[in-house]
Scaffold this active site. Structure first.
Site, PDB file in Angstrom:
ATOM      1  CD  GLU A 217      -2.931  -0.885   0.265  1.00 59.55           C
ATOM      2  OE1 GLU A 217      -3.017  -0.077  -0.415  1.00 59.55           O
ATOM      3  OE2 GLU A 217      -3.672  -1.970  -0.006  1.00 59.55           O
TER       4      GLU A 217
ATOM      5  CB  CYS B 245      -2.067   7.125   0.905  1.00 61.72           C
ATOM      6  SG  CYS B 245      -3.461   6.283   1.446  1.00 61.72           S
TER       7      CYS B 245
END
Ligand code: NAD
Length: 529
Positions: free
Chosen positions: A282, A316
């Site tokens: 991720e 993110c």
């Protein structure tokens, strides 16, 4: 248009809970020293790795010092996690779910305490910190249900009197390497699912947010003490170079869930791939919002400000690129700059603050480097661009640049509240620009046109793991699988069928006949047996 030097930044300070009290809620003394290593259901009293100081990003002051793990101590922790796994995998899945239910309830009870600690150590505003704890509660609820749904498939065999089926088994000790920006929720997506799936955990959190993981570990111990889950949660705080690398190399850790920069992903892929283990990656994003001429502009404006300024640009999924169709571009940018000027920047524990500090002095340097590079490559500064010098802590201005898609810096993730604005003529150009960067995490299109919306979601549309319509890039729900394509790593976590990554799949053929027919009609007959 508001230029950087005209910006009047509102920096608020107001009385908040004493920082001492926030720490004491988890048995941590302000300025004190704590163990950052836990195995077998309790903290190791005196780990022998180097001491790590953790800071309050709103002042730069030290909060506490954490004793870290050496590589050898990491090895002992993963051995303990492996032993716990061998017991835990034998516990029926619904009973594992019951432990996750109790964990979720414990996080519910401690929601305020945990949120204050997140706000203090990470610097995100209270509302977002509360949302982060809520994500852990939500994923626990999800995992409880999941514990009764770890289903496999049944296929029709091509051979008579044969049954072909697949089943899922627990995998082992899962190494969770987590980033500073979601210090509780993203590791939670991993551990809640992994524990329901029958795995144990070795958690290596970011060195920038160790106290949050220590607080969570204390809750794990309280809930699992004297239960069949005792020892399944283990913690190794330390640098990436020692504890992180030790986990990557450890044969007792068959799966690494790694959240962090794209550079981290490269390192994890190499190290884990070398020993035939698995990784859920991720990694970084470079997320764009596209606003077409026919969009609901109020909706788009709110989404862009939350996406670009929220969490001080340290998600993110933060909006880093804004792609405007020419007809609305100038007016939209003017509204955006006016909206930026209303953002309260200040103490994240103050309920009126909308933007807190960056995480560290290094992050402020990266912001300044980013601003200088964008200028050098021809970006036109429309708003912000400066550090707030009038206080301690790591505060910067949210920043807008008018940029061009061919500027190399636009392909990079600068982990700060910097937004590039581009204008385009058509949806096709917007899609090309959206897809032109190496990362592929999140994207959002604002339009009221059904054709445009469906084209955006089609195979020729956004290439990201997350593609939204009339919703921004930030703020995913746990029910869907979360993750991104290309340099973002391809991993999926949280909801949908992301659980499959935490288990091992086994395909089984059962012959209940008296012959041994071979697949594909192959003949292999022994004559003289
Ligand atoms: P980072 O890459 O600096 O660190 C992440 C973690 O990796 C930390 O725990 C760190 O100690 C560890 N690490 C560093 N080197 C290592 C090594 N050699 N071996 C093993 N572990 C090592 O990231 P950060 O600054 O903490 O977080 C911000 C980054 O994370 C951004 O790029 C952001 O986009 C990304 N992120 C991605 C997601 C996602 O779901 N895609 C979620 C949150 C953050």
């Amino acid at each position: 248009m508001a230029r950087a030097k005209e910006v009047e930044v509102k920096v608020k300070t107001s009385p908040v809970d004493s920082k001492d009290e926030i720490l004491r809620a988890f048995g941590i003394e302000l300025g004190g020293s704590v163990s950052g290593v836990a195995q077998g259901g309790s903290f190791v009293e005196q780990p022998t790795g180097p001491k790590l100081a953790t800071h309050d990003p709103s002042t730069g002051n030290v909060l506490a010092s954490v004793a870290t793990a050496t590589a050898a101590e990491c090895g002992a922790v993963s051995r303990s996690a492996d032993e716990a796994f061998r017991r835990w995998r034998m516990v029926p899945a619904p009973r594992r779910g019951e432990i996750v239910r109790r964990l979720g309830n414990a996080f519910r009870e401690r929601k305020q305490d945990l949120a204050r600690l997140i706000s203090l150590e990470n610097g995100k505003i209270m509302s977002e910190a509360l949302g982060e704890v809520q994500e852990v509660i939500d994923i626990c609820d999800f995992a409880v249900g999941l514990s009764r749904q770890l289903y496999g498939n049944q296929m029709h065999s091509e051979r008579p009197f044969h049954r072909l089926t697949e089943q899922w088994h627990p995998l082992g000790a899962v190494g969770i390497i987590s980033a500073f920006n979601f210090p509780l929720a993203v590791p939670g997506w991993g551990w809640a699912i992994a524990v329901a799936c029958g795995d144990s955990i070795v958690w290596k959190p970011s060195s920038l947010t160790p106290l949050i993981s220590i607080a969570a570990q204390k809750i794990f111990h309280e809930v699992t003490r004297s239960t069949e889950a005792e020892g399944i949660f283990n913690l190794v705080i330390g640098s990436g170079a020692t504890t992180g690398e030790a986990l990557l190399a450890d044969p007792l850790v068959p799966l690494i869930q790694a959240t962090g920069s794209c550079a981290l992903g490269e390192r994890v892929s190499t190290a884990v791939g070398k020993r035939g283990a698995r990784a859920i990656l991720e990694l970084g994003g470079n997320n764009a919002v596209v606003v077409l001429d026919d969009a609901d502009l109020d909706l788009a404006l709110s989404a862009v400000v939350f996406g670009a300024v929220g969490t001080a640009g340290q998600r993110c999924t933060s909006t880093r690129r804004l792609i405007l169709q020419r007809g609305i571009a100038d007016a939209f940018v003017q509204r955006l700059a006016r909206a930026y000027a209303t953002v309260n920047i200040g103490d994240p524990l103050d309920g009126e603050t909308l933007m807190g500090p960056l995480i560290s002095a290094d992050a402020v340097e990266a912001f300044l480097d980013g601003v200088a590079t964008i200028k050098a490559q021809g970006g036109d500064l429309l708003y912000g661009g400066e550090v707030l010098p009038d206080r301690g802590g790591y505060y910067v201005q949210p920043t807008i640049f008018k940029s061009r898609g061919d500027m190399p810096v636009c392909a990079e993730e600068i982990f700060a509240p910097i937004l590039h604005v581009f204008s385009v003529e058509t949806l096709e150009q917007a899609i090309d620009l959206n897809n032109s960067v190496p990362q592929g995490l999140s994207s959002g299109l604002f339009t009221t046109n059904l054709h445009s919306a469906e084209r955006w979601l089609s195979v020729a549309g956004s290439d990201c793991g997350i593609a939204n319509v009339n919703a921004g890039t930030s703020g995913a729900e746990i029910g869907g699988a979360f993750g991104g394509e290309k340099a973002t790593g391809g991993g999926r976590q949280a909801g949908s069928d992301a659980w499959k990554a935490y288990m091992r799949r086994q395909t089984c053929t059962i012959n209940y006949g008296t012959e041994l027919p071979l697949a594909q009609g192959v003949k292999f007959e022994l004559h003289d047996a």
